[in-house]
Write a protein that holds these residues in place. Structure first.
Motif, PDB file in Angstrom:
ATOM      1  N   GLY A 507      -0.821  -4.132   3.285  1.00 18.08           N
ATOM      2  CA  GLY A 507      -2.133  -3.648   3.706  1.00 18.08           C
ATOM      3  C   GLY A 507      -2.626  -4.225   5.011  1.00 18.08           C
ATOM      4  O   GLY A 507      -3.745  -3.924   5.445  1.00 18.08           O
ATOM      5  N   ALA A 508      -1.812  -5.042   5.664  1.00 18.91           N
ATOM      6  CA  ALA A 508      -2.259  -5.720   6.887  1.00 18.91           C
ATOM      7  C   ALA A 508      -2.515  -4.738   8.019  1.00 18.91           C
ATOM      8  O   ALA A 508      -1.882  -3.683   8.113  1.00 18.91           O
ATOM      9  CB  ALA A 508      -1.220  -6.750   7.320  1.00 18.91           C
ATOM     10  N   PRO A 509      -3.439  -5.063   8.911  1.00 17.04           N
ATOM     11  CA  PRO A 509      -3.744  -4.178  10.036  1.00 17.04           C
ATOM     12  C   PRO A 509      -2.559  -4.028  10.984  1.00 17.04           C
ATOM     13  O   PRO A 509      -1.669  -4.890  11.037  1.00 17.04           O
ATOM     14  CB  PRO A 509      -4.923  -4.870  10.735  1.00 17.04           C
ATOM     15  N   THR A 510      -2.555  -2.929  11.723  1.00 21.37           N
ATOM     16  CA  THR A 510      -1.547  -2.728  12.750  1.00 21.37           C
ATOM     17  C   THR A 510      -1.882  -3.597  13.954  1.00 21.37           C
ATOM     18  O   THR A 510      -2.968  -4.169  14.048  1.00 21.37           O
ATOM     19  CB  THR A 510      -1.491  -1.263  13.179  1.00 21.37           C
ATOM     20  N   ARG A 511      -0.963  -3.676  14.896  1.00 25.18           N
ATOM     21  CA  ARG A 511      -1.265  -4.485  16.080  1.00 25.18           C
ATOM     22  C   ARG A 511      -2.373  -3.855  16.916  1.00 25.18           C
ATOM     23  O   ARG A 511      -3.112  -4.573  17.600  1.00 25.18           O
ATOM     24  CB  ARG A 511      -0.009  -4.739  16.901  1.00 25.18           C
ATOM     25  N   ASP A 512      -2.544  -2.537  16.840  1.00 19.63           N
ATOM     26  CA  ASP A 512      -3.685  -1.907  17.507  1.00 19.63           C
ATOM     27  C   ASP A 512      -4.993  -2.335  16.855  1.00 19.63           C
ATOM     28  O   ASP A 512      -6.007  -2.563  17.539  1.00 19.63           O
ATOM     29  CB  ASP A 512      -3.556  -0.379  17.458  1.00 19.63           C
ATOM     30  N   ASP A 513      -4.989  -2.438  15.519  1.00 24.22           N
ATOM     31  CA  ASP A 513      -6.180  -2.912  14.808  1.00 24.22           C
ATOM     32  C   ASP A 513      -6.521  -4.337  15.223  1.00 24.22           C
ATOM     33  O   ASP A 513      -7.687  -4.668  15.470  1.00 24.22           O
ATOM     34  CB  ASP A 513      -5.946  -2.872  13.298  1.00 24.22           C
ATOM     35  N   ILE A 514      -5.503  -5.196  15.288  1.00 14.49           N
ATOM     36  CA  ILE A 514      -5.738  -6.596  15.648  1.00 14.49           C
ATOM     37  C   ILE A 514      -6.323  -6.685  17.052  1.00 14.49           C
ATOM     38  O   ILE A 514      -7.272  -7.440  17.301  1.00 14.49           O
ATOM     39  CB  ILE A 514      -4.418  -7.391  15.547  1.00 14.49           C
ATOM     40  N   ARG A 515      -5.768  -5.913  17.961  1.00 19.63           N
ATOM     41  CA  ARG A 515      -6.253  -5.926  19.342  1.00 19.63           C
ATOM     42  C   ARG A 515      -7.722  -5.514  19.416  1.00 19.63           C
ATOM     43  O   ARG A 515      -8.479  -5.993  20.272  1.00 19.63           O
ATOM     44  CB  ARG A 515      -5.390  -4.983  20.186  1.00 19.63           C
ATOM     45  N   ALA A 516      -8.139  -4.641  18.496  1.00 21.22           N
ATOM     46  CA  ALA A 516      -9.527  -4.160  18.475  1.00 21.22           C
ATOM     47  C   ALA A 516     -10.426  -5.017  17.583  1.00 21.22           C
ATOM     48  O   ALA A 516     -11.627  -4.738  17.468  1.00 21.22           O
ATOM     49  CB  ALA A 516      -9.561  -2.709  18.000  1.00 21.22           C
ATOM     50  N   GLY A 517      -9.846  -6.034  16.916  1.00 21.12           N
ATOM     51  CA  GLY A 517     -10.651  -6.889  16.049  1.00 21.12           C
ATOM     52  C   GLY A 517     -11.029  -6.240  14.730  1.00 21.12           C
ATOM     53  O   GLY A 517     -12.045  -6.605  14.127  1.00 21.12           O
ATOM     54  N   ARG A 518     -10.208  -5.290  14.265  1.00 17.92           N
ATOM     55  CA  ARG A 518     -10.507  -4.583  13.018  1.00 17.92           C
ATOM     56  C   ARG A 518      -9.579  -5.041  11.886  1.00 17.92           C
ATOM     57  O   ARG A 518      -8.471  -5.481  12.137  1.00 17.92           O
ATOM     58  CB  ARG A 518     -10.308  -3.070  13.183  1.00 17.92           C
ATOM     59  N   GLY A 519     -10.076  -4.892  10.636  1.00 17.11           N
ATOM     60  CA  GLY A 519      -9.199  -5.053   9.490  1.00 17.11           C
ATOM     61  C   GLY A 519      -9.212  -6.391   8.817  1.00 17.11           C
ATOM     62  O   GLY A 519      -8.216  -6.779   8.180  1.00 17.11           O
ATOM     63  N   ASP A 520     -10.324  -7.145   8.896  1.00 20.38           N
ATOM     64  CA  ASP A 520     -10.327  -8.476   8.303  1.00 20.38           C
ATOM     65  C   ASP A 520     -10.251  -8.438   6.776  1.00 20.38           C
ATOM     66  O   ASP A 520      -9.794  -9.390   6.152  1.00 20.38           O
ATOM     67  CB  ASP A 520     -11.560  -9.261   8.749  1.00 20.38           C
ATOM     68  N   ARG A 521     -10.672  -7.345   6.161  1.00 18.62           N
ATOM     69  CA  ARG A 521     -10.561  -7.205   4.698  1.00 18.62           C
ATOM     70  C   ARG A 521      -9.389  -6.268   4.374  1.00 18.62           C
ATOM     71  O   ARG A 521      -9.557  -5.191   3.827  1.00 18.62           O
ATOM     72  CB  ARG A 521     -11.865  -6.646   4.138  1.00 18.62           C
ATOM     73  N   TRP A 522      -8.193  -6.691   4.687  1.00 19.88           N
ATOM     74  CA  TRP A 522      -7.029  -5.824   4.545  1.00 19.88           C
ATOM     75  C   TRP A 522      -6.307  -5.982   3.216  1.00 19.88           C
ATOM     76  O   TRP A 522      -5.463  -5.155   2.875  1.00 19.88           O
ATOM     77  CB  TRP A 522      -6.035  -6.106   5.685  1.00 19.88           C
ATOM     78  N   PHE A 523      -6.638  -6.995   2.460  1.00 18.79           N
ATOM     79  CA  PHE A 523      -5.917  -7.286   1.225  1.00 18.79           C
ATOM     80  C   PHE A 523      -6.256  -6.256   0.144  1.00 18.79           C
ATOM     81  O   PHE A 523      -7.242  -5.544   0.202  1.00 18.79           O
ATOM     82  CB  PHE A 523      -6.268  -8.688   0.726  1.00 18.79           C
ATOM     83  N   TYR A 524      -5.405  -6.184  -0.877  1.00 15.78           N
ATOM     84  CA  TYR A 524      -5.530  -5.241  -1.984  1.00 15.78           C
ATOM     85  C   TYR A 524      -5.695  -3.799  -1.491  1.00 15.78           C
ATOM     86  O   TYR A 524      -6.697  -3.145  -1.756  1.00 15.78           O
ATOM     87  CB  TYR A 524      -6.700  -5.616  -2.898  1.00 15.78           C
ATOM     88  N   PRO A 525      -4.704  -3.292  -0.765  1.00 18.00           N
ATOM     89  CA  PRO A 525      -4.856  -1.950  -0.190  1.00 18.00           C
ATOM     90  C   PRO A 525      -4.766  -0.852  -1.261  1.00 18.00           C
ATOM     91  O   PRO A 525      -3.987  -0.943  -2.214  1.00 18.00           O
ATOM     92  CB  PRO A 525      -3.667  -1.860   0.768  1.00 18.00           C
ATOM     93  N   GLU A 526      -5.549   0.169  -1.068  1.00 21.79           N
ATOM     94  CA  GLU A 526      -5.457   1.352  -1.917  1.00 21.79           C
ATOM     95  C   GLU A 526      -4.312   2.224  -1.418  1.00 21.79           C
ATOM     96  O   GLU A 526      -4.017   2.255  -0.214  1.00 21.79           O
ATOM     97  CB  GLU A 526      -6.767   2.130  -1.867  1.00 21.79           C
ATOM     98  N   GLU A 527      -3.650   2.920  -2.327  1.00 22.46           N
ATOM     99  CA  GLU A 527      -2.582   3.825  -1.910  1.00 22.46           C
ATOM    100  C   GLU A 527      -3.133   4.872  -0.949  1.00 22.46           C
ATOM    101  O   GLU A 527      -4.171   5.471  -1.228  1.00 22.46           O
ATOM    102  CB  GLU A 527      -1.957   4.521  -3.119  1.00 22.46           C
ATOM    103  N   PRO A 528      -2.458   5.111   0.171  1.00 28.14           N
ATOM    104  CA  PRO A 528      -2.927   6.147   1.101  1.00 28.14           C
ATOM    105  C   PRO A 528      -2.970   7.510   0.410  1.00 28.14           C
ATOM    106  O   PRO A 528      -2.068   7.871  -0.360  1.00 28.14           O
ATOM    107  CB  PRO A 528      -1.874   6.116   2.216  1.00 28.14           C
ATOM    108  N   ARG A 529      -4.022   8.251   0.668  1.00 30.51           N
ATOM    109  CA  ARG A 529      -4.150   9.591   0.085  1.00 30.51           C
ATOM    110  C   ARG A 529      -3.308  10.579   0.883  1.00 30.51           C
ATOM    111  O   ARG A 529      -3.312  10.561   2.102  1.00 30.51           O
ATOM    112  CB  ARG A 529      -5.612  10.038   0.075  1.00 30.51           C
ATOM    113  N   GLN A 530      -2.599  11.445   0.178  1.00 31.29           N
ATOM    114  CA  GLN A 530      -1.731  12.415   0.856  1.00 31.29           C
ATOM    115  C   GLN A 530      -2.069  13.831   0.398  1.00 31.29           C
ATOM    116  O   GLN A 530      -2.570  14.039  -0.683  1.00 31.29           O
ATOM    117  CB  GLN A 530      -0.262  12.104   0.566  1.00 31.29           C
TER     118      GLN A 530
END
Length: 530
Positions: A507-530
């Motif tokens: 569930g960790a953020p992508t490197r684009d997310d990190i660069r933008a300072g997003r995603g600090d609550r990345w743990f326990y990810p929900e399954e992506p909806r398809q």
């Protein structure tokens, strides 16, 4: 990860020279505030011979090195020569970590086929492993000539405990996603990139074994510091006095719902540990009292000065230990500043020393006060010394075996309860005022245990209360302590009570997310909806 997000580290792909057979060179640049690193990796076509998740493997799909400073051609070429040599190779002076990883062939190939066909992989093809590649080795702190971590200092961007290794594990995740996208593009013009939600959902696999038992025994101050920090953060959260309408209550409701959903969606099979279905049910059972606290300010109809503490006690009494510890971990999210300050202080020197002036009576009193658990163990029981700890002759891999089956093996385990009992017995026969300097002249075999007990005096969490040589000792419990508590690995599954397999950065953020300072609550990810 929290530091990288907070400081907005810039991780970028500088070179990706890999052919359709998955062979080639990759270079990442990692820019932290005031410091730059490079990750040089070499990709190889998968081959079945010598392929294993253990350190004794002989074939890997990726080998890499994390170096200080930008990558130079000299660094790349030296790594190309020395990384394949492994134990016969030597790292460059600026190398921090050497690593190796292998694909999960089923998940990787399913993802590659889907992307090449212009579609996203089905979540059902991924959620039984939750990664494309798994870590098979993270070596640093002097191994292969890498730089020692104590030499970095706390001002170094990766000076915290395990930070260099954990950064490399994250880069393994990014590399696995970049590789599968690249191979899909080489295969088909209609290939698509991974959906960002799927990319976040995928972590990096990890397998750990008995070597972590030795780590716990050799780093007691670090273990104590880590567990103490967690306990202090939990205590701070339980000591909160929220008033009705406090946003932290609603935050906790959301966190418990998130963790419950994560466990309910878990497809892993747990043969030894509590099932995710049970954990999900336990966590759902906390929602009514939490919602009551949020809406009415009461717990079971009563006003509580410390409602989070009351809920924690309720969880301890009614839920599985796994569920209870999950709830405690969620409570830490309510005190982020406290948790961050405590985590910054985690550490502990490995060196222990003897206080030569301490008397025999003083040390005996210390042992009686702090090692009652060891003194009470029956070390003469028939199975108390059934097992021995050693390293295999062929691969130097840590092993645990029946003592009578390895009569010539050198025992590498630390018999703490036995050593404590023998030390206490000899102290009883020594003059009460005899200083340790004189006592150790008479009993030099006790030097390590004297130094250990003196150096760790007053600390609570440095040593597992267990006899690791006994038939009833389950090594995987200590391995799991390290993996889950220290490394942040999730969905840990026991394999033969010797190996632990799980997912890191799930569930960790992508490197684009990190660069933008997003995603600090990345743990326990929900399954992506398809």
């Amino acid at each position: 990860m929290a530091k990288m997000i907070r400081e907005r580290w810039d991780i970028s792909l500088e070179r990706f020279d890999i052919n359709a057979d998955a062979e080639g060179t990759v270079v990442y640049s990692i820019k932290a505030p005031g410091q730059e690193f490079s990750f040089i990796a070499f990709s190889y076509p998968p081959r079945p011979e010598g392929r294993t998740g253990r350190i004794i493997g002989r074939a890997w799909d990726m080998k890499g090195t994390l170096n200080e400073g930008p990558a130079t051609e000299a660094d790349i070429e030296r790594a190309r020569v020395h990384l394949p040599l492994l134990y016969r190779g030597r790292a460059t002076p600026n190398a921090l970590v050497w690593c190796r990883s292998n694909r999960s062939m089923r998940a990787f190939n399913a993802t590659l086929d889907a992307l090449a066909e212009g579609r996203q992989p089905e979540i059902g093809e991924l959620n039984t492993v939750c990664y494309l590649m798994r870590n098979t080795g993270l070596d640093g702190n002097g191994t292969f000539g890498t730089r020692s971590f104590p030499s970095l200092g706390l001002d170094h961007a990766l000076g915290g405990v395990l930070e260099a290794q954990l950064l490399v594990a994250y880069l393994m995740r990014e590399f696995s996603c970049d590789l599968v996208e690249h191979l899909a593009r080489l295969r088909s013009e209609k290939a698509v990139a991974l959906d960002p939600a799927l990319r976040r959902y995928l972590g990096v696999g990890n397998g750990s074994a008995l070597g972590l038992i030795f780590f716990v025994q050799k780093h007691p101050r670090l273990v104590n510091s880590w567990i103490s920090a967690r306990e202090q953060a939990i205590a701070a959260a339980c000591g909160l006095e929220p008033v009705p309408g406090d946003p932290r209550i609603a935050d906790l409701v959301g966190l418990v719902r998130r963790a419950s959903t994560f466990r309910a969606q878990d497809r892993m099979v747990y043969e030894t540990f509590t099932s995710s279905a049970e954990v999900a049910a336990d966590l759902r059972g906390l929602l009514p009292p939490l919602e009551e606290l949020r809406d009415a300010g009461t717990v079971d109809g009563r006003a509580e000065r410390f409602p989070f503490d009351a809920l924690a006690r309720r969880a301890e009494a009614t839920m599985a230990p796994e569920s209870y510890e999950t709830f405690l971990s969620l409570l830490i999210e309510l005190v982020p500043d406290t948790a961050q300050a405590l985590s910054a202080e985690i550490g502990g020197a490995d060196e222990i020393s003897v206080d030569p002036a301490m008397t025999a009576a003083e040390l005996a009193a210390l042992i009686d006060a702090e090692y009652g658990w060891a003194l009470e163990m029956d070390m003469s029981a028939p199975d108390a010394q059934d097992y021995i700890w050693y390293k295999s002759e062929t691969a130097e891999e840590p092993r645990r075996g029946l003592r009578h089956e390895a009569p010539e093996a050198r025992d590498l385990g630390l018999d703490l309860p036995g050593d404590i009992q023998r030390l206490r017995a000899d102290l009883a026969s020594a003059p009460a005022d005899q200083p340790m300097a004189h006592f150790l002249l008479m009993h030099p075999a006790h030097r390590l245990m004297v130094a250990r007990t003196q150096s760790l005096a007053g600390t609570r969490f440095h040593t597992p209360h267990a006899n690791i040589n006994a038939a009833g000792f389950v090594p995987i419990d200590i391995v799991r302590l390290m993996n889950v508590t220290f490394h942040g690995i999730d969905k840990t599954r026991d394999f033969l009570q010797r190996n632990l397999r799980g997912v890191l950065y799930h569930g960790a953020p992508t490197r684009d997310d990190i660069r933008a300072g997003r995603g600090d609550r990345w743990f326990y990810p929900e399954e992506p909806r398809q």
